[in-house]
Write a protein that holds these residues in place. Structure first.
Motif, PDB file in Angstrom:
ATOM      1  N   MET A  34     -40.980  50.515  65.214  1.00  0.00           N
ATOM      2  CA  MET A  34     -41.624  51.402  64.238  1.00  0.00           C
ATOM      3  C   MET A  34     -40.626  52.156  63.367  1.00  0.00           C
ATOM      4  O   MET A  34     -40.891  52.427  62.204  1.00  0.00           O
ATOM      5  N   SER A  35     -39.446  52.493  63.923  1.00  0.00           N
ATOM      6  CA  SER A  35     -38.459  53.199  63.090  1.00  0.00           C
ATOM      7  C   SER A  35     -37.909  52.305  61.980  1.00  0.00           C
ATOM      8  O   SER A  35     -37.501  52.795  60.931  1.00  0.00           O
ATOM      9  N   ASP A  36     -37.880  51.000  62.230  1.00  0.00           N
ATOM     10  CA  ASP A  36     -37.468  50.089  61.156  1.00  0.00           C
ATOM     11  C   ASP A  36     -38.524  50.083  60.058  1.00  0.00           C
ATOM     12  O   ASP A  36     -38.193  50.034  58.872  1.00  0.00           O
ATOM     13  N   LEU A  38     -40.430  52.602  59.389  1.00  0.00           N
ATOM     14  CA  LEU A  38     -40.358  53.926  58.749  1.00  0.00           C
ATOM     15  C   LEU A  38     -39.152  54.060  57.825  1.00  0.00           C
ATOM     16  O   LEU A  38     -39.086  54.974  57.009  1.00  0.00           O
ATOM     17  N   ALA A  39     -38.205  53.139  57.942  1.00  0.00           N
ATOM     18  CA  ALA A  39     -37.017  53.182  57.088  1.00  0.00           C
ATOM     19  C   ALA A  39     -37.278  52.506  55.745  1.00  0.00           C
ATOM     20  O   ALA A  39     -36.432  52.496  54.869  1.00  0.00           O
ATOM     21  N   TYR A  40     -38.471  51.954  55.621  1.00  0.00           N
ATOM     22  CA  TYR A  40     -38.765  51.085  54.495  1.00  0.00           C
ATOM     23  C   TYR A  40     -39.904  51.691  53.681  1.00  0.00           C
ATOM     24  O   TYR A  40     -40.937  52.025  54.241  1.00  0.00           O
ATOM     25  N   VAL A  41     -39.710  51.885  52.407  1.00  0.00           N
ATOM     26  CA  VAL A  41     -40.756  52.512  51.596  1.00  0.00           C
ATOM     27  C   VAL A  41     -41.221  51.589  50.495  1.00  0.00           C
ATOM     28  O   VAL A  41     -40.425  51.087  49.720  1.00  0.00           O
ATOM     29  N   MET A  63     -46.817  56.082  56.412  1.00  0.00           N
ATOM     30  CA  MET A  63     -46.234  55.293  55.328  1.00  0.00           C
ATOM     31  C   MET A  63     -47.230  54.995  54.209  1.00  0.00           C
ATOM     32  O   MET A  63     -46.895  54.269  53.276  1.00  0.00           O
ATOM     33  N   HIS A 116     -34.230  50.682  51.033  1.00  0.00           N
ATOM     34  CA  HIS A 116     -33.948  51.976  51.634  1.00  0.00           C
ATOM     35  C   HIS A 116     -34.150  53.015  50.564  1.00  0.00           C
ATOM     36  O   HIS A 116     -33.708  52.861  49.442  1.00  0.00           O
ATOM     37  N   HIS A 117     -34.842  54.059  50.938  1.00  0.00           N
ATOM     38  CA  HIS A 117     -35.109  55.165  50.027  1.00  0.00           C
ATOM     39  C   HIS A 117     -33.843  56.022  49.968  1.00  0.00           C
ATOM     40  O   HIS A 117     -33.425  56.571  50.967  1.00  0.00           O
TER      41      HIS A 117
END
Ligand SMILES: Nc1ncnc2c1ncn2[C@@H]1O[C@H](COP(=O)(O)OP(=O)(O)O)[C@@H](O)[C@H]1O
Ligand SMILES: [Mg+2]
Lengths: 118, 158
Positions: A34-36, A38-41, A63, A116-117
């Motif tokens: 899930m953190s991967d 959350l790293a993606y926008v 997200m 990556h944001h």
């Protein structure tokens, strides 16, 4: 691509959110971490995952994701369905494995565009 | 801070309206339940939407707070979360009484994690939480003391 196209391409069963099948999706992300995710926008994205717990739904909600596809015939629990209903997220399950499901969507024009944001 | 004139209830959280200065949401984060982890972040997202905060700012707050809330549950037996809404920014304060972070620089590295395998099988423990929190916020401060706890303060401007 519309959520209904994803359903057709993956021969998926819709678990909830039938009323939102007409919504557009512009990108996708396939992961069990899930953190991967959350790293993606990216706007109006679909999440493909083999992970089944409430955090999958909350991650998608944080997200602003519009649809979650569970691969390998994984079934969301009643609690998860309830959470998804509250936020209008479409849940579906497909028999296909992660690699194939992602490949089918990619081939049909739904590219990842992961950024990556900064 | 000038104190409240009016109190409103929003879901399970206590919402305190402090006249013209700020709006504060307070949550207790249960450290016993991984399943309920993230509930505070979901509620904050709803509250911020109702307040008409810009969507991009809401998403940044949501993701940063959610990662922090999960960390409180998996690394620190829970704690308290406060979100303060100002006119031009949102401040998130996550306070726990867990073990503290021995090496902040190391903890901030992408991929560094002390999470056990059972947490990884639940989708967390990729070592991306703290880096994500930093990436999505304009400012992040970590105060930690071994054996006492950790307090993380994050600011999102809009
Ligand atoms: N609130 C906290 N209390 C104690 N340790 C923490 C806390 N938050 C993070 N850590 C430590 O920092 C490491 C990195 O955190 P993070 O980047 O969120 O990765 P992950 O949670 O996936 O392990 C954790 O594995 C843990 O050792
Ligand atoms: Mg983490």
């Amino acid at each position: 691509m519309k959520i209904s196209d994803i359903k057709a391409l993956l021969n998926a069963d819709v678990v909830c959110g039938e009323e939102n099948l007409g919504h557009d999706v512009f990108s996708a992300c396939g992961s069990d971490m899930m953190s991967d995710v959350l790293a993606y926008v990216k706007d109006q994205a679909v999440l493909l995952t083999g992970l089944v717990n409430s955090q999958v739904i909350r991650t998608a909600e944080m997200m602003d994701m519009v649809c979650i596809v569970f691969v390998r015939s994984k079934k969301p629990t009643a609690d998860m369905i309830e959470l998804a209903r509250e936020s209008g997220i479409v849940l579906m399950t497909t028999e296909k494995r992660m690699y194939e499901a992602c490949g089918l969507l990619y081939k049909s024009g739904l590219v990842g565009n992961g950024v990556h944001h900064e | 801070m000038k104190r409240a004139v009016c109190f409103i209830r929003a879901g399970s959280s206590e919402t305190e309206f402090i006249m013209s200065e700020s709006l504060r949401f307070h949550f207790d984060v249960n450290g016993q339940s991984f399943t309920s982890a993230g509930q505070a972040s979901v509620q904050v997202k709803k509250n911020l939407r109702e307040l008409g905060i810009p969507a991009e700012a809401i998403r940044r707050v949501s993701i940063a707070m959610y990662e922090g809330e999960i960390n409180m549950v998996i690394h620190a037996h829970g704690g308290e979360a406060d979100v303060i809404v100002y006119e031009d920014r949102i401040v998130i304060i996550l306070n726990d009484h867990g073990p503290g972070i021995p090496n902040i620089e190391l903890a901030m590295k992408e991929g560094y994690s002390t999470a056990p395998d059972n947490i990884r099988s639940l989708g967390f423990g990729a070592g991306m939480g703290l880096p994500n929190m930093k990436r999505y916020t304009d400012d992040m401060k970590i105060e930690t003391e071994l054996g006492k706890g950790t307090c993380i303060t994050m600011t999102v401007k809009f």
